[in-house]
Design an enzyme around this catalytic site. Structure first.
Site, PDB file in Angstrom:
ATOM      1  N   TYR A   1       4.995  13.886  -4.106  1.00  0.00           N
ATOM      2  CA  TYR A   1       5.146  13.704  -2.649  1.00  0.00           C
ATOM      3  C   TYR A   1       6.583  13.709  -2.148  1.00  0.00           C
ATOM      4  O   TYR A   1       6.817  13.826  -0.941  1.00  0.00           O
ATOM      5  CB  TYR A   1       4.390  12.472  -2.157  1.00  0.00           C
ATOM      6  CG  TYR A   1       5.152  11.164  -2.215  1.00  0.00           C
ATOM      7  CD1 TYR A   1       5.289  10.480  -3.413  1.00  0.00           C
ATOM      8  CD2 TYR A   1       5.725  10.629  -1.074  1.00  0.00           C
ATOM      9  CE1 TYR A   1       5.972   9.291  -3.467  1.00  0.00           C
ATOM     10  CE2 TYR A   1       6.420   9.434  -1.113  1.00  0.00           C
ATOM     11  CZ  TYR A   1       6.544   8.766  -2.310  1.00  0.00           C
ATOM     12  OH  TYR A   1       7.221   7.603  -2.362  1.00  0.00           O
TER      13      TYR A   1
ATOM     14  N   THR B   1      -6.122   5.538   6.314  1.00  0.00           N
ATOM     15  CA  THR B   1      -6.937   4.501   5.665  1.00  0.00           C
ATOM     16  C   THR B   1      -7.009   3.257   6.536  1.00  0.00           C
ATOM     17  O   THR B   1      -5.989   2.775   7.025  1.00  0.00           O
ATOM     18  CB  THR B   1      -6.309   4.144   4.301  1.00  0.00           C
ATOM     19  OG1 THR B   1      -6.129   5.349   3.573  1.00  0.00           O
ATOM     20  CG2 THR B   1      -7.195   3.188   3.522  1.00  0.00           C
TER      21      THR B   1
ATOM     22  N   HIS C   1      -2.840  -1.380   5.926  1.00  0.00           N
ATOM     23  CA  HIS C   1      -2.780  -0.399   4.829  1.00  0.00           C
ATOM     24  C   HIS C   1      -1.331  -0.029   4.527  1.00  0.00           C
ATOM     25  O   HIS C   1      -0.916  -0.037   3.363  1.00  0.00           O
ATOM     26  CB  HIS C   1      -3.580   0.853   5.202  1.00  0.00           C
ATOM     27  CG  HIS C   1      -3.418   1.977   4.227  1.00  0.00           C
ATOM     28  ND1 HIS C   1      -3.917   1.931   2.943  1.00  0.00           N
ATOM     29  CD2 HIS C   1      -2.784   3.178   4.341  1.00  0.00           C
ATOM     30  CE1 HIS C   1      -3.604   3.056   2.313  1.00  0.00           C
ATOM     31  NE2 HIS C   1      -2.921   3.818   3.132  1.00  0.00           N
TER      32      HIS C   1
ATOM     33  N   GLU D   1     -11.679   6.224   6.215  1.00  0.00           N
ATOM     34  CA  GLU D   1     -11.094   6.637   7.485  1.00  0.00           C
ATOM     35  C   GLU D   1     -12.201   7.015   8.454  1.00  0.00           C
ATOM     36  O   GLU D   1     -13.348   7.211   8.072  1.00  0.00           O
ATOM     37  CB  GLU D   1     -10.187   7.873   7.298  1.00  0.00           C
ATOM     38  CG  GLU D   1      -9.077   7.679   6.283  1.00  0.00           C
ATOM     39  CD  GLU D   1      -7.992   8.760   6.361  1.00  0.00           C
ATOM     40  OE1 GLU D   1      -7.880   9.445   7.406  1.00  0.00           O
ATOM     41  OE2 GLU D   1      -7.264   8.910   5.362  1.00  0.00           O
TER      42      GLU D   1
ATOM     43  N   ASP E   1      -3.721  14.176   9.537  1.00  0.00           N
ATOM     44  CA  ASP E   1      -4.074  12.837   9.062  1.00  0.00           C
ATOM     45  C   ASP E   1      -2.971  11.866   9.455  1.00  0.00           C
ATOM     46  O   ASP E   1      -1.794  12.111   9.182  1.00  0.00           O
ATOM     47  CB  ASP E   1      -4.258  12.844   7.539  1.00  0.00           C
ATOM     48  CG  ASP E   1      -5.010  11.609   7.051  1.00  0.00           C
ATOM     49  OD1 ASP E   1      -5.725  10.980   7.856  1.00  0.00           O
ATOM     50  OD2 ASP E   1      -4.886  11.284   5.859  1.00  0.00           O
TER      51      ASP E   1
ATOM     52  N   ARG F   1       7.339  -0.495  -2.734  1.00  0.00           N
ATOM     53  CA  ARG F   1       8.732  -0.855  -2.413  1.00  0.00           C
ATOM     54  C   ARG F   1       8.851  -2.360  -2.575  1.00  0.00           C
ATOM     55  O   ARG F   1       8.800  -2.867  -3.675  1.00  0.00           O
ATOM     56  CB  ARG F   1       9.099  -0.357  -1.014  1.00  0.00           C
ATOM     57  CG  ARG F   1       9.249   1.172  -0.972  1.00  0.00           C
ATOM     58  CD  ARG F   1       9.738   1.645   0.391  1.00  0.00           C
ATOM     59  NE  ARG F   1       8.790   1.326   1.450  1.00  0.00           N
ATOM     60  CZ  ARG F   1       7.724   2.089   1.771  1.00  0.00           C
ATOM     61  NH1 ARG F   1       7.522   3.218   1.124  1.00  0.00           N
ATOM     62  NH2 ARG F   1       6.902   1.751   2.725  1.00  0.00           N
TER      63      ARG F   1
ATOM     64  N   GLU G   1     -10.303   7.165   0.585  1.00  0.00           N
ATOM     65  CA  GLU G   1      -9.606   6.533   1.703  1.00  0.00           C
ATOM     66  C   GLU G   1     -10.630   6.374   2.807  1.00  0.00           C
ATOM     67  O   GLU G   1     -11.201   7.360   3.293  1.00  0.00           O
ATOM     68  CB  GLU G   1      -8.409   7.374   2.167  1.00  0.00           C
ATOM     69  CG  GLU G   1      -7.268   7.356   1.155  1.00  0.00           C
ATOM     70  CD  GLU G   1      -5.985   8.006   1.662  1.00  0.00           C
ATOM     71  OE1 GLU G   1      -6.045   8.868   2.565  1.00  0.00           O
ATOM     72  OE2 GLU G   1      -4.900   7.647   1.140  1.00  0.00           O
TER      73      GLU G   1
HETATM   74 MN    MN Z   1      -5.614   9.865   4.485  1.00  0.00          MN
END
Ligand code: MN
Length: 424
Positions: free
Chosen positions: A253, A358, A142, A210, A135, A151, A208
């Protein structure tokens, strides 16, 4: 070799709605189960599913070098391995078989009955066995939106983003065709203000928007694919909903990236629309903001104008369109993604799937996830039935549509649709 299947003037003897996603110029490939419980490779024209295994057995592909069982399979991987020349010969031949000027099949009732089904008589399957799934994260809008949210707006893009088509290796075992329900996943999250994590149903399920491309056997270990040859190794594309659990993602993550928040399900549209069918819709990619390294410089038009739409349908209610985007917004095109992916010599195989990341456009109504549409829950989206959504609720169905349209022809992808069921 000329792609005669794309002739915009060609008409078919099969009856079609004029706004169909599947005119005779499309000729996508898929795998379906027939009413007799036979699994076969097929194509689709209008609302008819066409059994390519039966067509081949009846001799309609005479003169094209194909093994006897190439379409009598439960995946397209072997056919995709045959390469671009064979895909083109087969698409061109299918166009001839269904051309209104050629009624051989139409006039042969026993052949017709063996080959042609209506779409409600078949059950679509996963079209390929996905070996590896990658991916990307290739929409600048995005990446900028997500960077601004988590951030700061000034430094929304990470320093590598304008130099590398950023991506990660996903998991193929949870890729499913449209129409299969998905359970809300359980997982570990750190609730706002809490010191310790809890385990339970994700509260922030998101889609998402895509697209994904499917490759053929492209290179040997150690051998990169040059950016301007990359399209020769791309068989076609599908709509791709890369389901995400934002609360699980946020906690898990660091530092290795996406894991269980992203691999509980990804839904694809079941018909692979070939890159050949999309040739009339090629457009320029956005201008690079930073000078690219030579291995990423692609020449000519390598992006595609594919209109994309997202709908949410709550249980017992009507669909609400929540986003309209376009595949052409992608900052990094598929050629650059594939060149980058193989630049270190990583081999790519038949049936590998590459998600775009995305796809968000420049305006708030073109964002490709609820995370962005609701701006992390701060701006709920109003649905037709008066309810609001920050993310996706239990029993909501999320549907993607995608199509290309010019004054001659419409080439579409059908739908990519999934209902979210309550957690176990
Ligand atoms: Mn994705």
């Amino acid at each position: 070799m000329p792609i005669t299947a794309n002739d915009p003037n060609r008409k078919t003897w099969l009856p079609l709605n004029k706004d169909t996603d599947f005119p005779i110029q499309n000729i996508p490939f898929g795998v379906f189960l027939t009413r007799d419980d036979i699994i076969t490779v097929g194509t689709r024209i209008g609302d008819f599913a066409i059994d390519l295994g039966a067509l081949h057995q009846l001799g309609y592909f005479k003169g094209i070098e194909l093994t006897d069982d190439i379409f009598l399979q439960d995946t397209l991987n072997d056919f995709i391995s045959d390469g671009q020349k064979t895909w083109r010969l087969v698409r061109n031949r299918i166009a001839d078989i269904f051309d209104e000027k050629n009624t051989a099949l139409k006039d042969n009732t026993s052949h017709y009955d063996r080959v042609i089904f209506t779409m409600d008589e078949v059950e679509m399957q996963l079209p390929v066995q996905v070996g590896d799934y990658t991916d990307f994260y290739s929409s600048k809008e995005h990446a900028t939106n997500v960077g601004s949210m988590f951030r700061d707006a000034e430094n929304a893009l990470m320093p590598n983003w304008l130099h590398i088509p950023v991506g990660y290796h996903g998991r193929s075992s949870s890729i499913i065709p449209s129409g299969i329900n998905v359970r809300r996943p359980n997982g570990q999250t750190l609730p706002e203000g809490a010191e310790n994590p809890t385990f339970g149903p994700s509260k922030l399920i998101d889609f998402e928007l895509e697209m994904a491309f499917i490759t053929t056997d492209a290179n040997d270990l150690g051998e990169p694919i040059p950016v301007n040859q990359a399209e020769e190794y791309i068989f076609g594309l599908v709509l791709f909903n890369d389901w995400s659990a934002r609360d699980i993602q946020k906690w898990e993550y660091v530092p290795l990236g996406p894991f269980l928040a992203k691999n509980f399900a990804s839904t694809i549209s079941p018909w692979i629309v070939t890159l050949d069918a999309l040739q009339p819709f090629k457009v320029e990619s956005p201008n690079p903001v930073k000078e690219l390294l030579p291995y990423l410089k692609s020449n000519g038009k390598k992006s595609y104008d594919i209109h994309l739409e997202v709908f949410i349908t709550p249980e017992k209610s009507t669909p609400t369109k929540v986003s309209s985007s376009n595949f052409k917004y992608m900052y990094w095109n598929m050629s650059q993604q594939l060149a980058h992916h193989t630049s270190n010599g990583c081999p790519v195989k038949s049936g590998d799937m590459m998600g775009s990341g995305t796809i968000s456009g420049p305006t708030p109504d073109s964002y490709g996830s609820m995370l962005e549409l609701s701006w992390n829950g701060q701006k709920p989206i109003k649905l037709n039935d008066g309810t609001e959504r920050k993310f996706i609720n239990d029993n909501d169905t999320v549907t993607f549509l995608g199509f290309c349209q010019n004054k001659n022809v419409r080439i579409g992808f059908g739908e990519c649709s999934t209902k979210i069921l309550p957690a176990l």
